[in-house]
Design a protein around this motif. Structure first.
Motif, short mmCIF file in Angstrom:
data_model
loop_
_atom_site.label_atom_id
_atom_site.label_comp_id
_atom_site.label_asym_id
_atom_site.label_seq_id
_atom_site.Cartn_x
_atom_site.Cartn_y
_atom_site.Cartn_z
N UNK A 79 -40.45 -65.51 46.97
CA UNK A 79 -39.01 -65.32 46.81
C UNK A 79 -38.70 -64.54 45.55
N UNK A 80 -37.44 -64.58 45.19
CA UNK A 80 -36.94 -63.84 44.03
C UNK A 80 -36.10 -64.79 43.18
N UNK A 81 -36.24 -64.68 41.88
CA UNK A 81 -35.36 -65.36 40.93
C UNK A 81 -35.18 -64.43 39.75
N UNK A 82 -33.98 -64.39 39.21
CA UNK A 82 -33.78 -63.51 38.07
C UNK A 82 -32.40 -63.61 37.48
N UNK A 83 -32.24 -62.94 36.37
CA UNK A 83 -30.93 -62.77 35.76
C UNK A 83 -30.30 -61.54 36.41
N UNK A 84 -29.35 -61.75 37.29
CA UNK A 84 -28.67 -60.64 37.95
C UNK A 84 -27.86 -59.82 36.95
N UNK A 85 -27.45 -60.47 35.88
CA UNK A 85 -26.58 -59.83 34.91
C UNK A 85 -26.72 -60.49 33.56
N UNK A 86 -26.82 -59.68 32.51
CA UNK A 86 -26.74 -60.16 31.13
C UNK A 86 -25.44 -59.66 30.53
N UNK A 87 -24.82 -60.50 29.75
CA UNK A 87 -23.67 -60.11 28.95
C UNK A 87 -24.09 -60.33 27.50
N UNK A 88 -24.62 -59.28 26.87
CA UNK A 88 -25.18 -59.41 25.53
C UNK A 88 -24.10 -59.61 24.48
N UNK A 89 -22.90 -59.14 24.72
CA UNK A 89 -21.80 -59.37 23.78
C UNK A 89 -21.55 -60.86 23.60
N UNK A 90 -21.68 -61.61 24.70
CA UNK A 90 -21.42 -63.04 24.67
C UNK A 90 -22.69 -63.88 24.81
N UNK A 91 -23.86 -63.23 24.79
CA UNK A 91 -25.14 -63.93 24.91
C UNK A 91 -25.19 -64.86 26.11
N UNK A 92 -24.86 -64.30 27.27
CA UNK A 92 -24.89 -65.10 28.49
C UNK A 92 -25.61 -64.34 29.60
N UNK A 93 -26.03 -65.09 30.60
CA UNK A 93 -26.71 -64.52 31.74
C UNK A 93 -26.35 -65.26 33.01
N UNK A 94 -26.41 -64.55 34.13
CA UNK A 94 -26.12 -65.14 35.43
C UNK A 94 -27.38 -65.07 36.29
N UNK A 95 -27.81 -66.22 36.79
CA UNK A 95 -29.03 -66.31 37.57
C UNK A 95 -28.73 -66.29 39.06
N UNK A 96 -29.58 -65.58 39.80
CA UNK A 96 -29.53 -65.59 41.26
C UNK A 96 -30.93 -65.81 41.80
N UNK A 97 -31.03 -66.25 43.05
CA UNK A 97 -32.33 -66.56 43.61
C UNK A 97 -32.28 -66.65 45.13
#
Length: 191
Positions: A79-97
């Motif tokens: 399968x796949x898992x990853x950070x679909x998006x990083x927001x470096x300004x706010x030091x956040x990430x969104x995970x999808x899988x």
């Protein structure tokens, strides 16, 4: 090349062009179950579509805008898992899988997502990690719930899925809430 060992059975690795055929095969054999919740499945018609996905993921890795990994279970792409998006300004990430149908029910995704979250907090110094799942997708929602994420709310009709809209439930975890991330923050993109 990004590689993260989860345990003796599972490794997360950055996909390369050689993974296009196994990725397409996994998608194709899991098409019926994946299509229920993922809008891109019908657009994945050939190995070239999987190759284009891998090329996009490689570009996102270079740009530091995302991190997509293949879940290798006993050496096979599961399968796949990853950070679909990083927001470096706010030091956040969104995970999808997503996981191939034949690999479901083995705890693979929970372990893979947990390791990626740990990497996000410890090595990337993220403050917040978010997971969104369709409100009716109980299997996907079970991952953040099992990992202790906080359910923040519901986005109404936020995704068009073939012939109807679906709501998403948003879950989040903060670095101070993640037990294994405390006192270990060291920014490090290359692993």
């Amino acid at each position: 090349m990004f590689i993260l060992t989860v345990n003796q059975d599972i490794t997360l690795k950055q996909l390369d062009i050689n993974d296009a055929a196994p990725l397409f095969q996994l998608t194709d054999e899991s098409r019926e179950t994946l299509r229920t919740w993922l809008s891109w499945v019908d657009q994945t018609k050939t190995i070239n579509d999987s190759r284009a996905f891998i090329e996009l993921a490689s570009k996102q890795f270079i740009d530091r805008s995302g991190l997509t990994t293949g879940i290798m279970y006993h050496g096979q792409l599961a399968g796949i898992v990853g950070f679909n998006l990083f927001n470096w300004l706010n030091n956040s990430g969104t995970i999808g899988y997503w996981l191939g149908s034949r690999y479901e029910g083995k705890g693979i995704m929970t372990r893979a997502a947990s390791s990626l979250i740990d990497y996000g907090f410890k090595s990337l110094a993220l403050n917040r990690i978010e997971i969104r799942a369709a409100s009716e997708n109980q299997k996907s929602r079970a991952i953040p719930e099992r990992l202790g994420f906080v359910k923040e709310g519901r986005l109404r009709q936020t995704e068009w899925l073939y012939d109807h809209y679906v709501d998403h439930v948003i879950y989040s975890m903060l670095t101070e809430e993640w037990p294994s991330a405390r006192n270990s923050l060291k920014p490090d993109w290359k692993h």
